[in-house]
Design an enzyme around this catalytic site. Structure first.
Site, short mmCIF file in Angstrom:
data_model
loop_
_atom_site.label_atom_id
_atom_site.label_comp_id
_atom_site.label_asym_id
_atom_site.label_seq_id
_atom_site.Cartn_x
_atom_site.Cartn_y
_atom_site.Cartn_z
CB ALA A 208 -0.82 0.01 1.32
CG ASN A 209 -0.28 4.87 -1.42
OD1 ASN A 209 -0.95 5.57 -0.57
ND2 ASN A 209 -0.69 4.33 -2.22
NE ARG A 210 5.94 6.65 3.80
CZ ARG A 210 6.46 5.60 4.58
NH1 ARG A 210 5.79 5.19 5.62
NH2 ARG A 210 7.70 5.15 4.23
#
Ligand code: PMT
Length: 401
Positions: A208-210
């Site tokens: 995923a990402n931030r």
């Protein structure tokens, strides 16, 4: 309903100030956040503690208080409101507003503000009938200030006549009516994407990402506040569903695409999600830890923004993307706008030092085919508001063509 609305309530010095305490409750029951400013005279009728308890926020009273000015400067007080309500609006404060006097916090906030103002006058019937008051009110109305009341009925000091402040419920209705009248996107459908996507590696792991979803959610909330029928397609975030917005929760990019396509046609689409560019060729079973680490094979995800922007006769009239860049911000955004086929793109610097991913503020540049407009550092809520206002302006212009 007033969910997400920020009301700055200015309480001036009159006996009707006791009804302003009830007004705070009524506005909050309808979902508004209420912040109060009280004049010195108001504090002779009701205490700041009562207003603070009912508003669940600090009450501001003193223009020259170093602590207050430090925590919340008088300019920010009005800038962080969607509407300023003056209740009770006394003859004195009305006259100050007309003359542009700014000798205390309440009058300074009113003069320094570019936000809409709603007055709920309350005073003795002869003060109300006085030619100066009548002329002052007429002038303020010409300048765009709106008013509710005063009403006729029994007044203080055993008198009766016109001068009673409108009842708290009636003022709350007028506040709601204000927002309905200013719902510039009523009848328009908006589609917004927000948050990250999660791409499964195996049944228990994902990449995923931030992205926190703060920016996309703030945009959806702002569009809904302007009356748009707003659908938010959100990846997994901790953000609460914005009030008045239909939220579709998804995990992967492919789920996000399917949810977005099902919402077309729409009038406007804003793609603020940080969609994973690649997904993993998923393992059906949990990967075992044995021997060398597994090599993950990545395959390209569909591009949601480009798909929506090329949806033929189901394409939204206005398609807005974001460009998350760490270098050559504007050039890269311009290139992305053309490549993805969107109308506007909001370029933001997402290098670690900018704190944009997950943070509360953003520093965007609106890039269309002709110009680049730098908005400077704003809260994500303000970016949402500004974008929603620009979108409303776009449709206004189209309607006039
Ligand atoms: O969520 P926050 O913590 O509040 O942070 C906000 C934000 C930084 C995520 C947001 O402001 C932002 O920049 N969103 C876009 C992030 C991104 O993926 O940018 P990009 O330059 O990689 O993509 C360009 C555009 O294509 C974006 O509109 C993106 O939504 C869209 N896209 C990208 C890939 C893909 N497969 N599908 C897409 O729709």
């Amino acid at each position: 309903m007033l969910h997400g609305r920020r009301i700055l309530l200015v309480i001036a010095g009159g006996i009707a100030a006791y009804k302003s305490l009830e007004l705070i409750r009524r506005l909050r029951e309808r979902g508004a956040a209420v912040r109060c400013v009280m004049t010195a005279a108001a504090q002779r009728f009701v205490t700041p503690l009562a207003a603070q308890t009912l508003s669940a926020d600090r009450v501001y009273t003193d223009l020259f208080s170093l602590t207050e000015e430090n925590e919340m400067g008088h300019l920010r007080l009005s800038q962080e409101a969607d509407l300023i309500v003056v209740a009770p609006a006394t003859a004195d404060l009305i006259a100050k507003l007309v003359a542009g006097l700014a000798d205390d916090l309440a009058s300074t906030v009113l003069i320094a503000s570019d936000k809409p103002i709603l007055l709920a006058p309350a005073m003795n019937t002869r003060m109300w009938a006085n030619a100066a008051t009548q002329a002052n009110v007429a002038l303020l109305e010409k300048r765009g200030v709106t008013r509710i009341g005063p009403e006729a009925g029994p007044l203080a000091e055993a008198e009766s006549g016109v001068g009673r402040m409108a009842e708290p419920d009636a003022i709350a209705n007028a506040v709601e009516a204000h927002f309905v009248a200013h719902a510039a996107l009523r009848g328009r459908k908006a589609l917004v994407t927000s948050g990250p996507t999660e791409e499964a590696i195996d049944p228990v792991r994902y990449i995923a990402n931030r992205s926190s979803g703060k920016q996309g959610h703030a945009i959806a909330a702002a569009l809904a506040r302007l009356g748009a029928d707003t659908v938010l397609v959100s990846g997994p975030t901790r953000e609460a569903d914005p009030p008045g917005v239909r939220v579709i929760h998804v995990r992967s990019a492919r789920e996000m695409l399917a949810a977005c396509e099902a919402q077309l046609p729409a009038d406007v689409a804003v793609c603020a999600a940080a969609v994973a560019d690649w997904r993993v060729e998923t393992a059906a079973q949990k990967l075992k830890k044995k021997g060398a680490p597994p090599a993950l094979k990545l395959v390209e995800n569909p591009d949601i923004l480009a798909t929506v922007a090329r949806a033929g006769n189901r394409r939204p009239r206005l398609v807005v993307g974001f460009a998350a860049e760490t270098e050559n911000l504007v050039a890269a955004a311009q290139e992305k706008r053309v490549k993805k086929g969107c109308d506007w793109i909001l370029a933001n610097d997402v290098s670690a030092a900018s704190g944009v991913f997950g943070g509360g503020s953003n520093d965007v540049r609106l890039v269309d085919g002709r110009s680049v407009e730098a908005w400077g550092r704003l809260s994500k809520r303000d970016v949402g508001e500004r974008l929603a206002a620009r979108i409303a302006q776009f449709f206004d212009r189209k309607a006039a063509e």
